[in-house]
Design an enzyme around this catalytic site. Structure first.
Site, PDB file in Angstrom:
ATOM      1  N   GLU B  72      11.179  -1.114   6.413  1.00 50.52           N
ATOM      2  CA  GLU B  72      10.333  -0.378   7.364  1.00 50.52           C
ATOM      3  C   GLU B  72      10.702  -0.698   8.801  1.00 50.52           C
ATOM      4  OE1 GLU B  72       9.365  -1.259   4.428  1.00 50.52           O
ATOM      5  OE2 GLU B  72       8.490   0.598   3.668  1.00 50.52           O
ATOM      6  N   HIS B 141      -3.229  -0.733   1.228  1.00 50.39           N
ATOM      7  CA  HIS B 141      -2.918   0.702   1.210  1.00 50.39           C
ATOM      8  C   HIS B 141      -4.086   1.535   1.729  1.00 50.39           C
ATOM      9  CE1 HIS B 141      -0.086  -1.066  -1.659  1.00 50.39           C
ATOM     10  NE2 HIS B 141       0.672   0.006  -1.545  1.00 50.39           N
TER      11      HIS B 141
END
Ligand SMILES: Cc1ncc(C[n+]2csc(CCOP(=O)(O)OP(=O)(O)O)c2C)c(N)n1
Ligand SMILES: [Mg+2]
Lengths: 330, 339
Positions: B72, B141
């Site tokens: 990322e 999440h």
């Protein structure tokens, strides 16, 4: 990893004098900045490139103006070698409106995209990723431009190095990764920060070529860079070039330079001055005459005197420009 | 730019899901501009974890739908460099939680490069992905985080709530020169709604809130998945003769102060409903703006209703306990009216 000596380079006088001129330009600008810092004329940080000139110059010798460079906190040399005007670099450190970043950047935020200098940076690491991204742009747009990341030994243990080099490798991006291994990150010796001080060897982990060169030998750097740039430009993908070098001034102006290294070590490296070394070799090989070298020296004295005057006499930015350019035009 | 008319009767409207509408925007813009490319994990042949790129790989190929390793920080930093050099990256980070690995790249680089370069470089990068509580997604999440980015000069931050907005705002993001954080609440991805025909080429500007339900007695500013719940609560209260105006903030930065202030001037009361945390959040910001610019219009103190100040738990029972319900919103509306 092979060590390139630079012995076999066929230089024209013009090319040789360019290398000399650029190294001298960096050296003299840095010395002038260091003096200015001591005089209190530079309000912020000033990391000089003294001793490492051969790397920026040897690499940039093979770059076109539409190639791009992503530099570090020690980036004056990269900016100058890529074609940034000395006076505007100096004015930037003085915090003046005429500086390359209009006084909003200083030493660590030099931006001259017009000549492909895509920024020096105050954060160690991200420029490696950004250089990879420029390579992505060039591949997508199908241009033959090349992107270069300069970074220190301190950056190679940062995740950005691993992630950036790996991405460039898997997508065969036109990037040259240039590690300036000056053996210290601030005061931390490289052999403290890693078990394997051979940076070029890491290339093998990513399946790309890696080469170590004497970073104080501009011809050696140039030869290695030429191969890496050509490889990138012709679609062959990235390479890693490690230049072994040494900064002969403190990490930043105003900082101590003892306690972590000896005066003897510093002096020994000063004896390996890349500029004096090139001059001797050019004379020995008959590539340049003493008169030509003296003329370059004189030219650079004038460039630096002019730059210093420009930096000193330029106006400060208008305070109401402080918050301009946060967002783009649209 | 076209201002959205949310309740008009327009011709050629189609019913699409949020994700399909956003994908249509991406497809149209990629067709228009060959310099747009997408990076992310599984966004190539697979079509994206949330079908964000379904079918696009076949059309545009691997260079423009670039599957990445799990890096990322790496690909966000890489896309920063790409945006500086003439292309237009879309980072599909799946969950905003993952993009936090690149927080430094976003804060120190993406948000600052236009400024640092004195406007000589642009930063046309779109960072998109899911936010929000739902589906037992648990703590890694479910993050929202948008006030963190709205706090920083240099970012555009949007949280569209309808398919039409998802499409129109993504198109706006893909035409501008600023970095945009395009955040999609996971509970809205399958929501259906009317979307104008392709030919309309509708761009929905940032910095405009949408009035989802007009009213006269109090103003509710809601964000993301709270918009629909607030509208439902307002409908219920309407049966008791109280008319709440519900604004969908949708653009977090820039924020549409004008529409909020105009509504408060009309109603005299304000409640901010935000699933995200209360401290230093959007409610604090909105309430300060209203206090500074419309203090005299207020008939009651501004109220905030937020999700519970905790990492998000997994078990449906626990998750429910930290999520705002329609009943809680209704109660907050009643409390506001009772002030
Ligand atoms: C992410 C980050 N951490 C720490 C620093 C502080 N810092 C500035 S320069 C430096 C050392 C860098 O060493 P190296 O990469 O070898 O470059 P050199 O200074 O030797 O040229 C450090 C730690 C920083 N600028 N960025
Ligand atoms: Mg170092």
């Amino acid at each position: 990893m092979s060590v390139v000596t630079g012995g076999g380079l066929d230089l024209t006088t013009e090319q040789a004098l360019w290398l000399l001129r650029e190294m001298l330009r960096i050296r003299r600008v840095e010395e002038a900045l260091a003096r200015s810092y001591a005089q209190g004329l530079i309000p912020g940080a000033c990391h000089t490139y003294v001793g490492q000139e051969a790397i920026a110059v040897g690499v940039c010798a093979h770059l076109r103006s539409d190639d791009v460079v992503f530099s570090t906190h020690r980036g004056h040399g990269h900016a100058l070698a890529k074609g940034a005007p000395a006076r505007e670099v100096m004015a930037e450190l003085f915090g003046k409106a005429t500086g390359v970043s209009k006084g909003r950047g200083g030493s660590m935020h030099l931006f001259v995209p017009e000549v492909g200098l895509m920024g020096t940076t105050g954060i160690v690491g991200p420029n490696i990723l950004q250089a990879t991204g420029a390579g992505y742009s060039f591949q997508l747009m199908k241009t033959d431009q090349v992107s270069v990341a300069f970074f220190g030994d301190g950056a190679v243990n940062n995740g950005a190095f691993h992630e950036g080099v790996n991405m460039a490798a898997i997508w065969a991006l036109p990037v040259v990764f240039v590690c300036e291994n000056n053996q210290f990150a601030t005061e931390v010796p490289f052999d403290y920060a890693t078990r394997n001080t051979d940076v070029a060897e890491r290339a093998r982990a990513y399946g790309i070529p890696g080469v170590t060169v004497d970073g104080n030998d501009v011809l050696a750097v140039s030869e290695a860079a030429q191969a890496a740039v050509e490889r990138a430009r012709s679609g062959g993908g990235p390479s890693l070039v490690e230049g072994r070098t040494y900064r002969t001034r403190p990490h930043a102006e105003g900082m101590r330079d003892g306690g972590y290294r000896t005066v003897e070590e510093i002096d020994a490296w000063k004896q390996r001055d890349p500029i004096a070394d090139l001059e001797v070799r050019l004379l020995d090989r008959g590539i340049a005459t003493q008169e030509q070298i003296d003329a370059v020296r004189q030219e650079i004295e004038e460039v630096v005197a002019d730059g210093l005057e420009f930096a000193k006499t330029s106006p400060y930015p208008e305070p109401d420009t402080a918050a301009l350019h946060i967002y783009g035009a649209s | 730019m076209v201002t959205a008319v949310q309740n008009g009767t327009e011709t050629g409207m189609r019913e699409l899901t949020y994700t399909t509408a956003a994908r249509e925007a991406l497809d149209e813009e990629m067709e228009r501009n060959p310099r747009i490319f997408v990076v992310g994990e599984g966004i190539g042949e697979r079509g994206g974890n949330f079908n964000t790129t379904l079918g696009l790989y076949e059309k545009y190929g691997p260079e423009r739908l670039r599957d990445t390793p799990i890096v990322e920080r790496g690909f966000i930093g890489m896309c920063t460099g790409a945006a500086m050099t003439g292309t237009r990256p879309v980072v599909d980070f799946m969950f905003l939680d993952f993009a936090l690995d690149a927080f430094g790249e976003m804060v120190n680089q993406i948000a600052k490069i236009q400024y640092m370069s004195s406007g000589r470089l642009e930063m046309p990068i779109v960072l998109r992905g899911c936010i929000g509580i739902g589906g037992s997604s648990a703590t890694h999440h479910s993050g929202n985080y948008y006030p963190i980015f709205a706090h920083l000069p240099g970012f555009r931050v949007v949280v569209p709530t309808t398919p039409r907005d998802a499409k129109g705002m993504l198109k706006t993001a893909l035409r501008g020169s600023d970095p945009v954080l395009f955040l999609e609440h996971k509970l809205l991805l399958n929501a259906k709604g009317e979307v104008p025909p392709v030919e309309a080429d509708e761009l929905i500007p940032f910095g405009t809130a949408a009035i989802r339900r007009p009213g006269t007695d109090a103003t509710v500013v809601a964000i993301g998945a709270m918009v629909d719940k607030s509208v439902q609560a307002a409908e219920q209260l309407s049966q008791e003769g109280v008319e709440i105006e519900v604004l969908d903030l949708r653009s977090i930065a820039p924020m549409d102060e004008e529409t909020i202030l105009a509504s408060v001037a009309k109603t005299g009361r304000l409640l901010v409903v935000d699933e995200d945390f209360q401290p230093c959040g959007m409610g604090a910001e909105i309430s300060a703006v209203v206090m500074e610019k419309a203090f005299d219009e207020l008939d009651a103190p501004v109220q905030r209703l937020n999700g519970v100040f905790t990492p998000v738990p997994y078990s449906p029972v626990l998750e429910n306990a930290v999520t705002l319900s329609r009943e809680q919103i209704l109660q907050a509306m009643r409390d506001l009216m009772a002030e």
